[in-house]
Scaffold this motif. Structure first.
Motif, PDB file in Angstrom:
ATOM      1  N   PRO A   1     -34.068  -4.209  16.417  1.00  0.00           N
ATOM      2  CA  PRO A   1     -33.828  -4.003  17.854  1.00  0.00           C
ATOM      3  C   PRO A   1     -34.147  -5.223  18.724  1.00  0.00           C
ATOM      4  N   ASN A   2     -34.854  -6.196  18.196  1.00  0.00           N
ATOM      5  CA  ASN A   2     -35.167  -7.390  18.968  1.00  0.00           C
ATOM      6  C   ASN A   2     -34.001  -8.371  19.023  1.00  0.00           C
ATOM      7  N   ARG A   3     -33.000  -8.164  18.180  1.00  0.00           N
ATOM      8  CA  ARG A   3     -31.841  -9.055  18.156  1.00  0.00           C
ATOM      9  C   ARG A   3     -30.745  -8.488  19.050  1.00  0.00           C
ATOM     10  N   ILE A   4     -30.376  -9.251  20.062  1.00  0.00           N
ATOM     11  CA  ILE A   4     -29.336  -8.851  21.006  1.00  0.00           C
ATOM     12  C   ILE A   4     -28.211  -9.876  20.913  1.00  0.00           C
ATOM     13  N   PHE A   5     -26.988  -9.384  20.835  1.00  0.00           N
ATOM     14  CA  PHE A   5     -25.822 -10.238  20.707  1.00  0.00           C
ATOM     15  C   PHE A   5     -24.886  -9.980  21.879  1.00  0.00           C
ATOM     16  N   SER A   6     -24.266 -11.020  22.359  1.00  0.00           N
ATOM     17  CA  SER A   6     -23.331 -10.874  23.466  1.00  0.00           C
ATOM     18  C   SER A   6     -21.944 -11.303  23.028  1.00  0.00           C
ATOM     19  N   LEU A   7     -20.967 -10.618  23.552  1.00  0.00           N
ATOM     20  CA  LEU A   7     -19.574 -10.930  23.275  1.00  0.00           C
ATOM     21  C   LEU A   7     -18.825 -10.854  24.594  1.00  0.00           C
ATOM     22  N   GLU A   8     -18.224 -11.956  24.991  1.00  0.00           N
ATOM     23  CA  GLU A   8     -17.506 -12.003  26.254  1.00  0.00           C
ATOM     24  C   GLU A   8     -16.108 -12.560  26.011  1.00  0.00           C
ATOM     25  N   ALA A   9     -15.103 -11.825  26.467  1.00  0.00           N
ATOM     26  CA  ALA A   9     -13.718 -12.246  26.281  1.00  0.00           C
ATOM     27  C   ALA A   9     -12.899 -11.860  27.502  1.00  0.00           C
ATOM     28  N   ILE A  10     -11.854 -12.623  27.721  1.00  0.00           N
ATOM     29  CA  ILE A  10     -10.929 -12.314  28.800  1.00  0.00           C
ATOM     30  C   ILE A  10      -9.531 -12.226  28.215  1.00  0.00           C
ATOM     31  N   GLY A  11      -8.821 -11.190  28.570  1.00  0.00           N
ATOM     32  CA  GLY A  11      -7.460 -10.997  28.094  1.00  0.00           C
ATOM     33  C   GLY A  11      -6.471 -11.311  29.187  1.00  0.00           C
TER      34      GLY A  11
ATOM     35  N   GLY B   1      -1.245 -10.873  27.168  1.00  0.00           N
ATOM     36  CA  GLY B   1      -1.119 -10.437  25.787  1.00  0.00           C
ATOM     37  C   GLY B   1      -2.061 -11.098  24.801  1.00  0.00           C
ATOM     38  N   ARG B   2      -2.954 -11.958  25.239  1.00  0.00           N
ATOM     39  CA  ARG B   2      -3.886 -12.655  24.347  1.00  0.00           C
ATOM     40  C   ARG B   2      -5.299 -12.547  24.889  1.00  0.00           C
ATOM     41  N   PHE B   3      -6.255 -12.721  23.974  1.00  0.00           N
ATOM     42  CA  PHE B   3      -7.664 -12.741  24.360  1.00  0.00           C
ATOM     43  C   PHE B   3      -8.223 -14.133  24.127  1.00  0.00           C
ATOM     44  N   TYR B   4      -9.118 -14.530  24.993  1.00  0.00           N
ATOM     45  CA  TYR B   4      -9.782 -15.825  24.899  1.00  0.00           C
ATOM     46  C   TYR B   4     -11.273 -15.581  25.012  1.00  0.00           C
ATOM     47  N   LYS B   5     -12.048 -16.187  24.107  1.00  0.00           N
ATOM     48  CA  LYS B   5     -13.499 -16.015  24.185  1.00  0.00           C
ATOM     49  C   LYS B   5     -14.038 -16.885  25.304  1.00  0.00           C
ATOM     50  N   MET B   6     -15.043 -16.361  25.957  1.00  0.00           N
ATOM     51  CA  MET B   6     -15.693 -17.074  27.055  1.00  0.00           C
ATOM     52  C   MET B   6     -16.977 -17.687  26.523  1.00  0.00           C
ATOM     53  N   ASN B   7     -17.383 -18.786  27.103  1.00  0.00           N
ATOM     54  CA  ASN B   7     -18.635 -19.414  26.695  1.00  0.00           C
ATOM     55  C   ASN B   7     -19.800 -18.684  27.334  1.00  0.00           C
ATOM     56  N   SER B   8     -20.721 -18.273  26.497  1.00  0.00           N
ATOM     57  CA  SER B   8     -21.959 -17.691  26.990  1.00  0.00           C
ATOM     58  C   SER B   8     -23.081 -18.219  26.112  1.00  0.00           C
ATOM     59  N   GLU B   9     -24.274 -18.237  26.639  1.00  0.00           N
ATOM     60  CA  GLU B   9     -25.389 -18.878  25.952  1.00  0.00           C
ATOM     61  C   GLU B   9     -25.760 -18.195  24.648  1.00  0.00           C
ATOM     62  N   ASN B  10     -25.739 -16.893  24.609  1.00  0.00           N
ATOM     63  CA  ASN B  10     -26.181 -16.190  23.408  1.00  0.00           C
ATOM     64  C   ASN B  10     -25.019 -15.421  22.773  1.00  0.00           C
ATOM     65  N   ARG B  11     -23.968 -16.155  22.439  1.00  0.00           N
ATOM     66  CA  ARG B  11     -22.831 -15.543  21.776  1.00  0.00           C
ATOM     67  C   ARG B  11     -23.221 -15.146  20.365  1.00  0.00           C
TER      68      ARG B  11
END
Length: 125
Positions: A91-101, A104-114
């Motif tokens: 539970p101490n491990r947290i992951f982030s996923l940020e994307a913008i669509g 018709g396509r998705f692009y990953k966004m830069n975030s510090e703790n991807r």
């Protein structure tokens, strides 16, 4: 008269491009497919729980993550998804996923703790 037709042509072109972009806006189902193709992440129907492989040398373990919190923002032209996952194993491990669509396509966004920062995924670009 020439300026009027040029103006009408430009307005028609802009309306056509906006309509195409709105009709091609990705959905949550497209997001699920993108996760599977880009990162080989399996997730449930709404991706509130994801499952991914972590390679440790020759051993591959399965890690299940549950959705802690995040944001889902459907716009007129885009779909912005920002999710934070908490590991069920640790539970101490947290992951982030940020994307913008967009279109018709998705692009990953830069975030510090991807997710890539934790060595769980290798991007296949």
């Amino acid at each position: 008269m020439s300026k009027r037709w040029t103006f009408l042509f430009l307005i028609g072109l802009i309306v056509t491009l906006c309509s195409i972009t709105i009709l091609n806006k990705p959905t949550e189902k497209d997001f699920t497919l993108w996760l599977q193709e880009e990162y080989t992440i399996d997730c449930n129907k709404d991706c509130s729980i994801i499952e991914l492989e972590s390679g440790n040398g020759n051993i591959t373990e399965r890690i299940k993550l549950a959705n802690g919190n995040g944001a889902f923002s459907p716009g007129l032209f885009t779909l912005h998804i920002n999710r934070h996952y908490i590991s069920l194993n640790d539970p101490n491990r947290i992951f982030s996923l940020e994307a913008i669509g967009f279109n018709g396509r998705f692009y990953k966004m830069n975030s510090e703790n991807r997710i890539e920062k934790y060595g769980l995924l290798e991007n296949r670009e």
